[in-house]
Design a protein around this motif. Structure first.
Motif, PDB file in Angstrom:
ATOM      1  N   PHE A 198       9.637 -95.166 -30.882  1.00 22.38           N
ATOM      2  CA  PHE A 198      10.704 -94.193 -30.698  1.00 22.38           C
ATOM      3  C   PHE A 198      11.275 -93.725 -32.028  1.00 22.38           C
ATOM      4  CE2 PHE A 198      11.692 -93.981 -26.176  1.00 22.38           C
ATOM      5  CZ  PHE A 198      10.961 -95.041 -25.682  1.00 22.38           C
ATOM      6  N   GLY A 199      11.668 -92.458 -32.053  1.00 19.20           N
ATOM      7  CA  GLY A 199      12.441 -91.938 -33.163  1.00 19.20           C
ATOM      8  C   GLY A 199      13.907 -92.285 -32.995  1.00 19.20           C
ATOM      9  N   PRO A 200      14.749 -91.902 -33.973  1.00 18.51           N
ATOM     10  CA  PRO A 200      16.169 -92.248 -33.918  1.00 18.51           C
ATOM     11  C   PRO A 200      16.971 -91.385 -32.954  1.00 18.51           C
ATOM     12  CG  PRO A 200      15.723 -90.981 -35.871  1.00 18.51           C
ATOM     13  CD  PRO A 200      14.394 -91.231 -35.221  1.00 18.51           C
TER      14      PRO A 200
ATOM     15  N   GLY B 170      20.221 -95.637 -18.898  1.00 17.24           N
ATOM     16  CA  GLY B 170      18.920 -95.902 -19.504  1.00 17.24           C
ATOM     17  C   GLY B 170      18.265 -94.606 -19.908  1.00 17.24           C
ATOM     18  N   LEU B 171      17.052 -94.708 -20.380  1.00 15.41           N
ATOM     19  CA  LEU B 171      16.317 -93.544 -20.822  1.00 15.41           C
ATOM     20  C   LEU B 171      15.630 -92.886 -19.637  1.00 15.41           C
ATOM     21  CD1 LEU B 171      16.595 -95.485 -23.343  1.00 15.41           C
ATOM     22  CD2 LEU B 171      14.679 -94.184 -24.277  1.00 15.41           C
TER      23      LEU B 171
ATOM     24  N   TYR C 133       5.666 -85.209 -21.275  1.00 14.54           N
ATOM     25  CA  TYR C 133       4.636 -85.977 -21.969  1.00 14.54           C
ATOM     26  C   TYR C 133       3.500 -85.049 -22.395  1.00 14.54           C
ATOM     27  CZ  TYR C 133       0.121 -88.478 -21.593  1.00 14.54           C
ATOM     28  OH  TYR C 133      -1.157 -88.940 -21.756  1.00 14.54           O
TER      29      TYR C 133
ATOM     30  N   TYR D 174      12.360 -88.322 -24.000  1.00 18.53           N
ATOM     31  CA  TYR D 174      13.262 -88.990 -23.066  1.00 18.53           C
ATOM     32  C   TYR D 174      14.689 -88.503 -23.343  1.00 18.53           C
ATOM     33  CZ  TYR D 174       9.587 -92.532 -22.195  1.00 18.53           C
ATOM     34  OH  TYR D 174       8.421 -93.185 -21.859  1.00 18.53           O
TER      35      TYR D 174
ATOM     36  N   LEU E 149      15.494 -88.506 -27.163  1.00 22.84           N
ATOM     37  CA  LEU E 149      14.606 -89.391 -27.909  1.00 22.84           C
ATOM     38  C   LEU E 149      13.164 -88.959 -27.747  1.00 22.84           C
ATOM     39  CD1 LEU E 149      16.352 -92.667 -26.842  1.00 22.84           C
ATOM     40  CD2 LEU E 149      16.032 -92.033 -29.212  1.00 22.84           C
TER      41      LEU E 149
ATOM     42  N   PHE F 277      12.782 -90.148 -18.501  1.00 24.22           N
ATOM     43  CA  PHE F 277      11.587 -89.444 -18.943  1.00 24.22           C
ATOM     44  C   PHE F 277      11.729 -87.943 -18.690  1.00 24.22           C
ATOM     45  CE2 PHE F 277       7.255 -88.338 -19.587  1.00 24.22           C
ATOM     46  CZ  PHE F 277       6.839 -87.552 -18.515  1.00 24.22           C
TER      47      PHE F 277
ATOM     48  N   ALA G 100      -1.942 -92.686 -24.411  1.00 22.23           N
ATOM     49  CA  ALA G 100      -1.194 -93.094 -23.228  1.00 22.23           C
ATOM     50  C   ALA G 100      -2.009 -94.183 -22.538  1.00 22.23           C
ATOM     51  CB  ALA G 100      -0.998 -91.922 -22.285  1.00 22.23           C
TER      52      ALA G 100
ATOM     53  N   GLN H 121      18.728 -89.880 -23.063  1.00 26.93           N
ATOM     54  CA  GLN H 121      19.589 -91.046 -22.888  1.00 26.93           C
ATOM     55  C   GLN H 121      21.025 -90.575 -22.770  1.00 26.93           C
ATOM     56  OE1 GLN H 121      19.492 -93.934 -26.116  1.00 26.93           O
ATOM     57  NE2 GLN H 121      20.154 -95.572 -24.762  1.00 26.93           N
TER      58      GLN H 121
ATOM     59  N   TYR I  97      -0.768 -99.554 -25.227  1.00 28.14           N
ATOM     60  CA  TYR I  97      -0.353 -98.905 -26.452  1.00 28.14           C
ATOM     61  C   TYR I  97       1.164 -98.751 -26.466  1.00 28.14           C
ATOM     62  CZ  TYR I  97      -5.262 -97.846 -27.197  1.00 28.14           C
ATOM     63  OH  TYR I  97      -6.614 -97.944 -27.386  1.00 28.14           O
ATOM     64  N   GLU I  98       1.772 -99.301 -27.496  1.00 31.27           N
ATOM     65  CA  GLU I  98       3.222 -99.278 -27.610  1.00 31.27           C
ATOM     66  C   GLU I  98       3.714 -97.873 -27.886  1.00 31.27           C
ATOM     67  OE1 GLU I  98       4.692-101.814 -30.668  1.00 31.27           O
ATOM     68  OE2 GLU I  98       6.736-101.011 -30.573  1.00 31.27           O
ATOM     69  N   GLN I  99       4.871 -97.545 -27.317  1.00 31.16           N
ATOM     70  CA  GLN I  99       5.555 -96.295 -27.623  1.00 31.16           C
ATOM     71  C   GLN I  99       6.551 -96.575 -28.738  1.00 31.16           C
ATOM     72  OE1 GLN I  99       7.115 -94.124 -24.242  1.00 31.16           O
ATOM     73  NE2 GLN I  99       5.389 -94.723 -22.952  1.00 31.16           N
TER      74      GLN I  99
ATOM     75  N   TYR J 131       6.081 -88.355 -26.093  1.00 29.77           N
ATOM     76  CA  TYR J 131       6.997 -88.361 -24.954  1.00 29.77           C
ATOM     77  C   TYR J 131       8.375 -87.887 -25.414  1.00 29.77           C
ATOM     78  CZ  TYR J 131       3.575 -91.791 -23.126  1.00 29.77           C
ATOM     79  OH  TYR J 131       2.440 -92.439 -22.717  1.00 29.77           O
TER      80      TYR J 131
END
Lengths: 115, 115
Positions: A106-108, A42-43, A48, A35, A91, A45, A98, A37, A102-104, A33
């Motif tokens: 995130f990168g930095p 908020g983030l 995907y 996103y 992000l 979308f 999906a 910010q 299942y947890e997403q 995904y």
């Protein structure tokens, strides 16, 4: 193990230039995904990817934004003719699949500043 | 259209106090409600999550309370610590199997826990 990595961490560009942002998901994660910010928000979308299926581009704000995912792994988000309103942190997140629970992860993020 | 409304925007709590962050949603198709914690320069990380078939979930000092009829859910941080100082995002997920099932985020709460 290694988490989601993104590069560059910071990018300053002039209005009108094109930029490419890179995401390396966690190995084995099929879902990816993007996103955005914005400051104090908020983030949001953007897009995907799931395996070899056609991407869900429903969140892309304009046709200046595009993304690809090569070989089901690395993804590149491209913003053409950047505008000041594109300034934000971008992000990337990946998950095993999906759906389900299942947890997403995130990168930095990449902080993009358009001057 | 903001589908998840989060409040307050910022919160200052004394060490040892209780931090409470609230979220409200409109889309009854949401079926998974995670909370993310984000430190400066880092991507969001999953803190705790709940499904709408339960009214409360507790993990250590963190508790989610969920009110399906009111379409509201909240995060409670007990015995708040300075290390909890971060931005907290509520989120919600929906979508049929096989779809992106992307997260819709609240606007975030900046929590500061004073020593």
């Amino acid at each position: 193990g290694a988490g989601v990595s993104q590069s560059p961490s910071n990018k300053v560009t002039e209005k009108g230039k094109d930029v490419e942002l890179r995401c390396d998901p966690i190995s084995g994660h099929t879902a990816l995904y993007w996103y955005r910010q914005s400051l104090g928000q908020g983030l949001e979308f953007l897009i995907y990817f799931q395996g070899n299926s056609a991407p869900d581009k429903s969140g892309l704000p304009s046709d200046r934004f595009s993304a690809e995912r090569t070989g089901g792994s690395v993804s590149t988000l491209t913003i053409q003719r950047t505008q000041q309103e594109d300034s934000a942190v971008y992000l990337c997140a990946s998950s095993l699949q999906a759906g389900g629970l299942y947890e997403q992860y995130f990168g930095p993020g990449t902080r993009l500043t358009v001057t | 259209q903001q589908q998840v409304k989060q409040s307050p925007q910022s919160l200052i709590v004394q060490k040892g106090g209780i931090s409470i962050i609230n979220c409200a949603y409109e889309n009854t198709a949401f079926d998974y409600f995670p909370w993310y914690q984000q430190f400066p320069g880092k991507g969001p990380a999953l803190l705790i999550a709940i499904r709408p078939d339960v009214s409360e979930k507790k993990e250590g000092r963190f508790t989610i309370s969920f009110n399906k009829s009111a379409k509201q859910f909240s995060l409670h941080i007990m015995d708040s610590q300075p290390g909890d100082s971060a931005t907290y995002f509520c989120a919600a997920r929906s979508g049929p199997a096989g779809s992106a099932r992307q997260l819709t985020f609240g606007s975030g709460t900046q929590l500061t826990v004073l020593p």
